[in-house]
Design a protein around this motif. Structure first.
Motif, PDB file in Angstrom:
ATOM      1  N   LEU A   1      39.051  40.087  -4.062  1.00 23.75           N
ATOM      2  CA  LEU A   1      37.817  39.589  -4.668  1.00 23.75           C
ATOM      3  C   LEU A   1      37.135  38.481  -3.874  1.00 23.75           C
ATOM      4  CD1 LEU A   1      39.004  39.415  -8.391  1.00 23.75           C
ATOM      5  CD2 LEU A   1      37.692  41.245  -7.291  1.00 23.75           C
ATOM      6  N   GLY A   2      37.905  37.730  -3.094  1.00 18.27           N
ATOM      7  CA  GLY A   2      37.343  36.603  -2.365  1.00 18.27           C
ATOM      8  C   GLY A   2      37.930  35.293  -2.826  1.00 18.27           C
ATOM      9  N   SER A   3      37.760  34.277  -2.004  1.00 15.38           N
ATOM     10  CA  SER A   3      38.387  32.982  -2.279  1.00 15.38           C
ATOM     11  C   SER A   3      37.776  32.253  -3.458  1.00 15.38           C
ATOM     12  CB  SER A   3      38.301  32.087  -1.032  1.00 15.38           C
ATOM     13  OG  SER A   3      36.938  31.875  -0.669  1.00 15.38           O
ATOM     14  N   ASP A   4      36.576  32.652  -3.869  1.00 15.02           N
ATOM     15  CA  ASP A   4      35.936  31.984  -5.002  1.00 15.02           C
ATOM     16  C   ASP A   4      36.164  32.717  -6.316  1.00 15.02           C
ATOM     17  OD1 ASP A   4      34.451  34.190  -4.338  1.00 15.02           O
ATOM     18  OD2 ASP A   4      32.485  33.194  -4.477  1.00 15.02           O
ATOM     19  N   ALA A   5      37.128  33.628  -6.346  1.00 14.26           N
ATOM     20  CA  ALA A   5      37.444  34.353  -7.581  1.00 14.26           C
ATOM     21  C   ALA A   5      37.802  33.368  -8.689  1.00 14.26           C
ATOM     22  CB  ALA A   5      38.592  35.322  -7.334  1.00 14.26           C
ATOM     23  N   SER A   6      37.298  33.624  -9.878  1.00 11.77           N
ATOM     24  CA  SER A   6      37.575  32.743 -11.011  1.00 11.77           C
ATOM     25  C   SER A   6      38.924  33.079 -11.623  1.00 11.77           C
ATOM     26  CB  SER A   6      36.488  32.891 -12.075  1.00 11.77           C
ATOM     27  OG  SER A   6      36.552  34.186 -12.662  1.00 11.77           O
ATOM     28  N   MET A   7      39.405  32.202 -12.468  1.00 13.14           N
ATOM     29  CA  MET A   7      40.666  32.459 -13.171  1.00 13.14           C
ATOM     30  C   MET A   7      40.545  33.717 -14.031  1.00 13.14           C
ATOM     31  SD  MET A   7      43.092  30.179 -12.499  1.00 13.14           S
ATOM     32  CE  MET A   7      44.106  29.544 -13.837  1.00 13.14           C
ATOM     33  N   GLU A   8      39.388  33.924 -14.628  1.00 17.02           N
ATOM     34  CA  GLU A   8      39.184  35.113 -15.453  1.00 17.02           C
ATOM     35  C   GLU A   8      39.244  36.379 -14.606  1.00 17.02           C
ATOM     36  OE1 GLU A   8      36.175  36.657 -18.985  1.00 17.02           O
ATOM     37  OE2 GLU A   8      35.711  34.845 -17.857  1.00 17.02           O
ATOM     38  N   ASP A   9      38.616  36.344 -13.413  1.00 14.07           N
ATOM     39  CA  ASP A   9      38.664  37.493 -12.509  1.00 14.07           C
ATOM     40  C   ASP A   9      40.100  37.775 -12.064  1.00 14.07           C
ATOM     41  OD1 ASP A   9      35.899  37.705 -12.615  1.00 14.07           O
ATOM     42  OD2 ASP A   9      35.594  36.447 -10.832  1.00 14.07           O
ATOM     43  N   ILE A  10      40.810  36.727 -11.705  1.00 15.05           N
ATOM     44  CA  ILE A  10      42.194  36.880 -11.239  1.00 15.05           C
ATOM     45  C   ILE A  10      43.064  37.447 -12.349  1.00 15.05           C
ATOM     46  CG2 ILE A  10      44.246  35.597 -10.496  1.00 15.05           C
ATOM     47  CD1 ILE A  10      42.295  33.680  -9.027  1.00 15.05           C
ATOM     48  N   ALA A  11      42.893  36.938 -13.570  1.00 19.69           N
ATOM     49  CA  ALA A  11      43.683  37.420 -14.705  1.00 19.69           C
ATOM     50  C   ALA A  11      43.389  38.887 -14.985  1.00 19.69           C
ATOM     51  CB  ALA A  11      43.390  36.570 -15.937  1.00 19.69           C
ATOM     52  N   ALA A  12      42.125  39.287 -14.861  1.00 20.94           N
ATOM     53  CA  ALA A  12      41.757  40.682 -15.126  1.00 20.94           C
ATOM     54  C   ALA A  12      42.449  41.621 -14.146  1.00 20.94           C
ATOM     55  CB  ALA A  12      40.236  40.839 -15.044  1.00 20.94           C
ATOM     56  N   VAL A  13      42.472  41.247 -12.854  1.00 22.63           N
ATOM     57  CA  VAL A  13      43.151  42.069 -11.854  1.00 22.63           C
ATOM     58  C   VAL A  13      44.649  42.102 -12.134  1.00 22.63           C
ATOM     59  CG1 VAL A  13      43.726  42.243  -9.405  1.00 22.63           C
ATOM     60  CG2 VAL A  13      41.393  41.688 -10.101  1.00 22.63           C
ATOM     61  N   ALA A  14      45.189  40.988 -12.614  1.00 21.30           N
ATOM     62  CA  ALA A  14      46.624  40.910 -12.914  1.00 21.30           C
ATOM     63  C   ALA A  14      46.986  41.628 -14.212  1.00 21.30           C
ATOM     64  CB  ALA A  14      47.055  39.453 -13.004  1.00 21.30           C
ATOM     65  N   GLY A  15      45.982  42.045 -14.990  1.00 18.84           N
ATOM     66  CA  GLY A  15      46.236  42.757 -16.232  1.00 18.84           C
ATOM     67  C   GLY A  15      46.705  41.861 -17.352  1.00 18.84           C
ATOM     68  N   THR A  16      46.246  40.606 -17.344  1.00 21.17           N
ATOM     69  CA  THR A  16      46.634  39.676 -18.400  1.00 21.17           C
ATOM     70  C   THR A  16      45.426  38.799 -18.727  1.00 21.17           C
ATOM     71  OG1 THR A  16      48.296  38.055 -19.062  1.00 21.17           O
ATOM     72  CG2 THR A  16      47.512  37.922 -16.802  1.00 21.17           C
ATOM     73  N   SER A  17      45.632  37.761 -19.511  1.00 17.13           N
ATOM     74  CA  SER A  17      44.535  36.869 -19.875  1.00 17.13           C
ATOM     75  C   SER A  17      44.622  35.581 -19.061  1.00 17.13           C
ATOM     76  CB  SER A  17      44.605  36.530 -21.368  1.00 17.13           C
ATOM     77  OG  SER A  17      45.759  35.757 -21.652  1.00 17.13           O
ATOM     78  N   LYS A  18      43.477  34.907 -18.925  1.00 13.50           N
ATOM     79  CA  LYS A  18      43.500  33.671 -18.152  1.00 13.50           C
ATOM     80  C   LYS A  18      44.298  32.585 -18.850  1.00 13.50           C
ATOM     81  CE  LYS A  18      38.982  31.925 -19.764  1.00 13.50           C
ATOM     82  NZ  LYS A  18      37.634  31.483 -19.307  1.00 13.50           N
ATOM     83  N   SER A  19      44.473  32.707 -20.178  1.00 16.61           N
ATOM     84  CA  SER A  19      45.286  31.712 -20.889  1.00 16.61           C
ATOM     85  C   SER A  19      46.729  31.741 -20.399  1.00 16.61           C
ATOM     86  CB  SER A  19      45.228  31.952 -22.397  1.00 16.61           C
ATOM     87  OG  SER A  19      45.778  33.223 -22.722  1.00 16.61           O
ATOM     88  N   VAL A  20      47.198  32.909 -19.963  1.00 20.35           N
ATOM     89  CA  VAL A  20      48.556  33.010 -19.420  1.00 20.35           C
ATOM     90  C   VAL A  20      48.646  32.214 -18.117  1.00 20.35           C
ATOM     91  CG1 VAL A  20      50.263  34.576 -18.421  1.00 20.35           C
ATOM     92  CG2 VAL A  20      49.016  35.234 -20.501  1.00 20.35           C
ATOM     93  N   PHE A  21      47.635  32.340 -17.257  1.00 17.15           N
ATOM     94  CA  PHE A  21      47.626  31.578 -16.006  1.00 17.15           C
ATOM     95  C   PHE A  21      47.541  30.086 -16.279  1.00 17.15           C
ATOM     96  CE2 PHE A  21      46.767  35.656 -14.046  1.00 17.15           C
ATOM     97  CZ  PHE A  21      47.360  35.536 -12.793  1.00 17.15           C
ATOM     98  N   TYR A  22      46.727  29.695 -17.272  1.00 14.71           N
ATOM     99  CA  TYR A  22      46.644  28.278 -17.617  1.00 14.71           C
ATOM    100  C   TYR A  22      47.989  27.761 -18.122  1.00 14.71           C
ATOM    101  CZ  TYR A  22      41.547  28.437 -17.214  1.00 14.71           C
ATOM    102  OH  TYR A  22      40.265  28.553 -16.735  1.00 14.71           O
ATOM    103  N   ARG A  23      48.704  28.601 -18.865  1.00 17.17           N
ATOM    104  CA  ARG A  23      49.994  28.168 -19.415  1.00 17.17           C
ATOM    105  C   ARG A  23      51.012  27.923 -18.306  1.00 17.17           C
ATOM    106  NH1 ARG A  23      50.308  31.719 -23.083  1.00 17.17           N
ATOM    107  NH2 ARG A  23      51.739  33.258 -22.221  1.00 17.17           N
ATOM    108  N   TYR A  24      50.955  28.737 -17.267  1.00 14.56           N
ATOM    109  CA  TYR A  24      51.936  28.610 -16.191  1.00 14.56           C
ATOM    110  C   TYR A  24      51.514  27.629 -15.091  1.00 14.56           C
ATOM    111  CZ  TYR A  24      55.114  32.320 -17.679  1.00 14.56           C
ATOM    112  OH  TYR A  24      56.043  33.069 -18.368  1.00 14.56           O
ATOM    113  N   PHE A  25      50.198  27.480 -14.870  1.00 13.77           N
ATOM    114  CA  PHE A  25      49.739  26.696 -13.725  1.00 13.77           C
ATOM    115  C   PHE A  25      48.827  25.528 -14.093  1.00 13.77           C
ATOM    116  CE2 PHE A  25      50.432  31.114 -12.364  1.00 13.77           C
ATOM    117  CZ  PHE A  25      51.467  30.912 -11.455  1.00 13.77           C
TER     118      PHE A  25
END
Length: 218
Positions: free
Chosen positions: A30-54
């Protein structure tokens, strides 16, 4: 730690590694400016999961950076093992650095660019400072060790300052090269590595030599 707690900790660590791997793939695509929401979508999860871990995007950058930079460090260490001279060692380091960065410029930019934070994040700011700073400190020491052995004692003014200056040249020239669009005039990776190494060892003095004056009698 009892068995249940140990299993839970192991699960969390494995899940964290999976998220880092997914984030790296998402940024590569997606590129270096990908948002947390974009990253979570590709990962097949929600951005809240990424926030919980990182914690936030800066925390994710830090985590991905630690993995990527550790791989770059190992690659550079392997590259210099067969070097016979300090110059060969420098060329091996520069080549390995450019190769790793060129493999995924998006990921390299993601882990070396400080995030300004996103709405709702807790921090932001200096994302990959720790991992990146440690990486360049290690590379600086790798440059200094063979120089010290080659030059002997009494040259601390060179050994103490030059490796730090060299890191700045390699990184700035390398990052500009990565960001330059492909064109016939853009050097390939090997040519750029040799050019940077020549700048480090010789400087640009040869380029500054005046051209031979034209002979008016010819």
């Amino acid at each position: 730690m009892d068995g249940r707690a140990a299993r839970w900790q192991s699960h969390r660590e494995e899940r964290r590694r999976e998220l880092i791997k997914s984030a790296r793939k998402a940024v590569h695509a997606l590129g270096s400016d990908a948002s947390m929401e974009d990253i979570a979508a590709v990962a097949g999860t929600s951005k809240s999961v990424f926030y919980r871990y990182f914690g936030d995007k800066a925390g994710l950058q830090q985590a991905v950076g630690e993995v990527v930079i550790s791989q770059m460090q190992r690659r550079i260490q392997e590259a210099v093992q067969g070097a016979q001279t300090p110059r060969e060692g420098l060329l091996a380091m520069v080549s390995a650095y450019l190769q790793m960065a060129e493999t995924s410029p998006n990921v390299y930019t993601f882990v070396t660019t400080y995030s300004a934070g996103e709405p709702g994040t807790a921090t932001g700011g200096m994302a990959a400072t720790g991992a990146l700073g440690h990486f360049f400190e290690e590379v600086r020491d790798m440059i200094a060790r063979p120089m010290r052995a080659h030059l002997g004692t009494g040259r601390e003014a060179v050994v103490g300052y030059w490796p730090t200056a060299a890191i700045g040249l390699v990184r700035n020239a390398g990052e500009q090269w990565l960001a330059t669009p492909e064109s016939p005039g853009k050097p390939d990776q090997e040519t750029m590595a040799r050019q940077i190494t020549a700048w480090l060892c010789v400087g640009i003095a040869p380029e500054l030599e005046p051209l031979e004056p034209l002979n008016p009698n010819l």
